[in-house]
Design a protein around this motif. Structure first.
Motif, PDB file in Angstrom:
ATOM      1  N   THR A  18       0.841  -1.199   0.000  1.00  0.00           N
ATOM      2  CA  THR A  18       0.000   0.000   0.000  1.00  0.00           C
ATOM      3  C   THR A  18       0.878   1.252   0.000  1.00  0.00           C
ATOM      4  O   THR A  18       1.725   1.428   0.881  1.00  0.00           O
ATOM      5  CB  THR A  18      -0.890   0.029   1.261  1.00  0.00           C
ATOM      6  N   LEU A  19       0.674   2.091  -1.007  1.00  0.00           N
ATOM      7  CA  LEU A  19       1.377   3.376  -1.049  1.00  0.00           C
ATOM      8  C   LEU A  19       0.381   4.464  -0.665  1.00  0.00           C
ATOM      9  O   LEU A  19      -0.672   4.610  -1.296  1.00  0.00           O
ATOM     10  CB  LEU A  19       1.905   3.656  -2.461  1.00  0.00           C
ATOM     11  N   THR A  20       0.713   5.226   0.362  1.00  0.00           N
ATOM     12  CA  THR A  20      -0.152   6.320   0.796  1.00  0.00           C
ATOM     13  C   THR A  20       0.595   7.635   0.626  1.00  0.00           C
ATOM     14  O   THR A  20       1.675   7.825   1.209  1.00  0.00           O
ATOM     15  CB  THR A  20      -0.556   6.150   2.274  1.00  0.00           C
ATOM     16  N   ALA A  57       3.761   2.770  -8.806  1.00  0.00           N
ATOM     17  CA  ALA A  57       2.430   2.434  -8.268  1.00  0.00           C
ATOM     18  C   ALA A  57       1.355   2.754  -9.305  1.00  0.00           C
ATOM     19  O   ALA A  57       1.537   3.605 -10.181  1.00  0.00           O
ATOM     20  CB  ALA A  57       2.178   3.221  -6.985  1.00  0.00           C
ATOM     21  N   ASP A  58       0.218   2.047  -9.173  1.00  0.00           N
ATOM     22  CA  ASP A  58      -0.878   2.216 -10.133  1.00  0.00           C
ATOM     23  C   ASP A  58      -1.756   3.399  -9.710  1.00  0.00           C
ATOM     24  O   ASP A  58      -2.682   3.252  -8.910  1.00  0.00           O
ATOM     25  CB  ASP A  58      -1.695   0.926 -10.175  1.00  0.00           C
ATOM     26  N   ILE A  59      -1.458   4.567 -10.245  1.00  0.00           N
ATOM     27  CA  ILE A  59      -2.157   5.795  -9.846  1.00  0.00           C
ATOM     28  C   ILE A  59      -3.527   5.879 -10.523  1.00  0.00           C
ATOM     29  O   ILE A  59      -4.478   6.427  -9.973  1.00  0.00           O
ATOM     30  CB  ILE A  59      -1.283   7.031 -10.172  1.00  0.00           C
ATOM     31  N   GLU A  60      -3.594   5.295 -11.714  1.00  0.00           N
ATOM     32  CA  GLU A  60      -4.870   5.251 -12.445  1.00  0.00           C
ATOM     33  C   GLU A  60      -5.987   4.651 -11.583  1.00  0.00           C
ATOM     34  O   GLU A  60      -7.112   5.154 -11.551  1.00  0.00           O
ATOM     35  CB  GLU A  60      -4.670   4.397 -13.701  1.00  0.00           C
ATOM     36  N   LYS A  61      -5.663   3.579 -10.862  1.00  0.00           N
ATOM     37  CA  LYS A  61      -6.674   2.864 -10.070  1.00  0.00           C
ATOM     38  C   LYS A  61      -6.627   3.233  -8.584  1.00  0.00           C
ATOM     39  O   LYS A  61      -7.221   2.546  -7.753  1.00  0.00           O
ATOM     40  CB  LYS A  61      -6.453   1.351 -10.207  1.00  0.00           C
ATOM     41  N   SER A  65      -8.944  10.828  -2.013  1.00  0.00           N
ATOM     42  CA  SER A  65      -9.818  11.590  -1.121  1.00  0.00           C
ATOM     43  C   SER A  65      -9.068  12.898  -0.849  1.00  0.00           C
ATOM     44  O   SER A  65      -7.872  12.983  -1.145  1.00  0.00           O
ATOM     45  CB  SER A  65     -10.097  10.803   0.153  1.00  0.00           C
ATOM     46  N   PRO A  66      -9.726  13.911  -0.311  1.00  0.00           N
ATOM     47  CA  PRO A  66      -9.024  15.193  -0.159  1.00  0.00           C
ATOM     48  C   PRO A  66      -7.729  15.032   0.630  1.00  0.00           C
ATOM     49  O   PRO A  66      -7.735  14.481   1.734  1.00  0.00           O
ATOM     50  CB  PRO A  66     -10.047  16.064   0.585  1.00  0.00           C
ATOM     51  N   GLY A  67      -6.622  15.470   0.052  1.00  0.00           N
ATOM     52  CA  GLY A  67      -5.328  15.412   0.729  1.00  0.00           C
ATOM     53  C   GLY A  67      -4.768  14.007   0.891  1.00  0.00           C
ATOM     54  O   GLY A  67      -3.848  13.797   1.695  1.00  0.00           O
ATOM     55  N   ARG A  68      -5.242  13.038   0.095  1.00  0.00           N
ATOM     56  CA  ARG A  68      -4.800  11.656   0.324  1.00  0.00           C
ATOM     57  C   ARG A  68      -4.981  10.803  -0.937  1.00  0.00           C
ATOM     58  O   ARG A  68      -6.034  10.804  -1.565  1.00  0.00           O
ATOM     59  CB  ARG A  68      -5.643  11.066   1.450  1.00  0.00           C
ATOM     60  N   ILE A  69      -3.929  10.063  -1.293  1.00  0.00           N
ATOM     61  CA  ILE A  69      -3.980   9.110  -2.400  1.00  0.00           C
ATOM     62  C   ILE A  69      -3.516   7.768  -1.854  1.00  0.00           C
ATOM     63  O   ILE A  69      -2.461   7.689  -1.214  1.00  0.00           O
ATOM     64  CB  ILE A  69      -3.045   9.526  -3.564  1.00  0.00           C
ATOM     65  N   VAL A  70      -4.322   6.719  -2.090  1.00  0.00           N
ATOM     66  CA  VAL A  70      -3.908   5.376  -1.662  1.00  0.00           C
ATOM     67  C   VAL A  70      -3.846   4.491  -2.908  1.00  0.00           C
ATOM     68  O   VAL A  70      -4.851   4.316  -3.599  1.00  0.00           O
ATOM     69  CB  VAL A  70      -4.878   4.782  -0.623  1.00  0.00           C
ATOM     70  N   ALA A  71      -2.654   3.962  -3.190  1.00  0.00           N
ATOM     71  CA  ALA A  71      -2.450   3.192  -4.422  1.00  0.00           C
ATOM     72  C   ALA A  71      -1.751   1.885  -4.099  1.00  0.00           C
ATOM     73  O   ALA A  71      -1.239   1.686  -2.989  1.00  0.00           O
ATOM     74  CB  ALA A  71      -1.630   3.999  -5.417  1.00  0.00           C
TER      75      ALA A  71
END
Lengths: 369, 369
Positions: A18-20, A57-61, A65-71
């Motif tokens: 998990t990349l956060t 990391a797969d950014i497409e999928k 959420s505001p201020g946060r990307i989980v890939a």
């Protein structure tokens, strides 16, 4: 002096893949010694930042959420990056801003209130810490935006020509050549009389480089590419290449053409020419493997190239000369252009992230915290 | 002095892709100056000879008649070899024999009647011409067969360790390591205290190297290969590799493991370690492309390696030292073994050609004209 509170983007990879990437509040202790605290005003998103921010990391999928990307990071990359597991890593190599706090040392105090550009890491933030000795004060009238990209691209472009001299070559090939970096290299080579072959991937990029006076521009998307490349390498006698793409066959094709040029008119040798041919891979716009067909004799080198160790090899005197030239030509030779400006929050939206992570030439983002 | 008549093997590539390898009669003019004429007694078929003799031509489907092979060369190779179109090229880099004629120069006259080893090209012949200064007189009691391979493999093996020293590395990885060359390298590294990782492809090759006392032997056909390689590179701290195979992923795997070893225990850097990693490709046992995954940071070099230009870089003093060592240790460190001995005629039969062209480790042929 009170503590300094700010916000910054951090990238954390957990062992489960998990990349956060998130915006977090943080508090800086008061600066000590030569440290200065900079209120960040402009910081570019370079390909070299994207390696830490997202990697493969797969950014497409990803979930946004505001201020946060989980890939999700692919397994081989998770294993390869074991040393960063669980650590929330600040991102952003370089940028410009105003010094708002300084340690006791005179060189730190001297920068208080000044606008500087620096290369300390952790610049995707409202506040960042740097060593005063590593900051360059921006000349009067130069904005933070103009000064934001004063290190990575300018020093890289200048180091290409210095690496060329250091290893005894006389002309260069450059790929992905319409980038901000590529345009700087065109201007440096024009000023210094270094023959340069620019390889780009479409008509628009040809137009950009022709527009700033580049002489040899070759489009790899054309059916005539290899012939065009042979003509340009024949004209320049280039024997060294800098490649930003990394993956695929382009490096191999460049070496093959260099070898053909070296052999033209020469007697046959089963071992190829003795003409040295050196390709440096300094980027990874294409993450796929590099494929070398080795039909270019045995006098060749393909090497990784990275700015910091190469500045070490070139030596302090050469580096100081490069830094002075960057400051003197910041708004001319070393001017950067950006497709869009985003805040820290906006940088973590799907719309922005997908676009800047595509690493398309001429579509660079600037964060203005 | 009358003319000297002999037979030799020549290889001719025509522009239509026809490769003709044939035995032809020829006449040598009387030698002049430092030239000597050697009656060839033993000359090995090295992979480096096969490049000129056959290259990538389809020998499996060739037409064989006594003293003649006619094969089809693939189109890309035909184009790449334009410089040799139509020329009947003598073959055979090195060998040993007796001097039967000599030019006026004292150094040539001094060799008359002596058994020498040399590296002049054109040795797949009953008679060959060489420069007396480039011939080494074989010590008393050394046969032509023992002296036939005194240049290519011995000087290459010695140059590997000298190249390592020249570039500041301390331990080596070698692939296809059970070859005659590889066995010489094992003995040199034992004598000189250089840690060496040997990569081979089957149990029989492991046994060969263990039999001569090699410490680190790794079998790439095993499921545990990458772990075994990591253990061996971890133990030796090898940062330089010499690869005879060329094609495929092996070079990339070696660099990846070197990088893992360099990073073990280190803090994470998105750019990889600063530990230099250098792989030299000196052969092409696998003609397919080299595939580099580039998951080994940016401090790496992959280079072609060829004996003659590297002897130039190492310098005359080092080369003279190497030549003396070869003569002193010709029947020990630098002993070669051969699977079969063939005449010039037999070398052009289908049975022999298919076998020696397979370039299998430990199956080298010796021509005894």
């Amino acid at each position: 002096m009170t503590d300094l509170q700010g916000q910054r983007i951090v990238s954390q990879l957990d062992p489960d893949g998990t990349l956060t990437v998130s915006l977090e509040d943080f508090t800086l202790p008061a600066p000590e010694g030569r440290q200065v605290v900079i209120r960040v005003e402009a910081t570019p998103i370079n390909p070299s930042d994207l390696g830490l921010l997202f990697g493969p990391a797969d950014i497409e999928k990803a979930e946004f959420s505001p201020g946060r990307i989980v890939a999700k990071m692919p397994d081989p990359a998770v294993r390869a990056m074991a040393a960063r597991h669980g650590a929330a890593m600040p991102v952003g190599n370089e940028g410009a801003g105003t010094v708002v706090a300084a340690g006791d040392a005179p060189e730190a105090q001297a920068l208080l209130g000044k606008r500087v550009t620096c290369f300390p890491g952790g610049m995707y933030a409202t506040l960042a810490v740097a060593d005063a000795a590593m900051c360059l004060e921006l000349p009067e009238g130069v904005t933070a935006e103009q000064g934001a990209s004063a290190f990575v691209n300018p020093l890289t472009a200048l180091s290409f020509t210095e690496t060329m001299r250091h290893l005894g070559h006389n002309a260069l090939v450059h790929t992905a050549a319409a980038s901000n970096l590529g345009q700087m290299l065109v201007k440096i080579c024009q000023a210094d009389g270094i023959p340069l072959v620019n390889i780009v991937r479409n008509d628009a990029q040809v137009a950009i480089l022709k527009g700033i006076g580049a002489e040899h521009v070759v489009d790899s998307s054309k059916a005539t590419f290899l012939d065009d490349l042979a003509a340009a390498i024949g004209a320049t006698k280039a024997t060294m290449a800098f490649d930003a793409i990394g993956g695929g066959k382009l490096v191999s094709q460049i070496l093959t053409v260099m070898e053909q040029v070296a052999n033209s008119g020469a007697a046959y040798s089963r071992y190829g020419s003795n003409s040295p041919k050196h390709a440096f891979i300094y980027g990874a716009l294409d993450l796929s493997p590099t494929v070398l067909t080795r039909n270019f004799g045995f006098s060749w080198d393909v090497s990784g190239w990275l700015l910091t160790p190469w500045m070490g090899k070139l030596g302090a005197e050469v580096v100081e000369k490069m830094r002075s030239r960057v400051m003197a030509e910041l708004t001319t030779t070393f001017a950067s252009s950006y497709k869009a400006r985003v805040t820290l929050d906006q940088a973590l939206t799907k719309e922005a992230a997908l676009e800047y992570n595509a690493r398309r030439t001429g579509e660079k983002y600037l964060i203005t915290p």
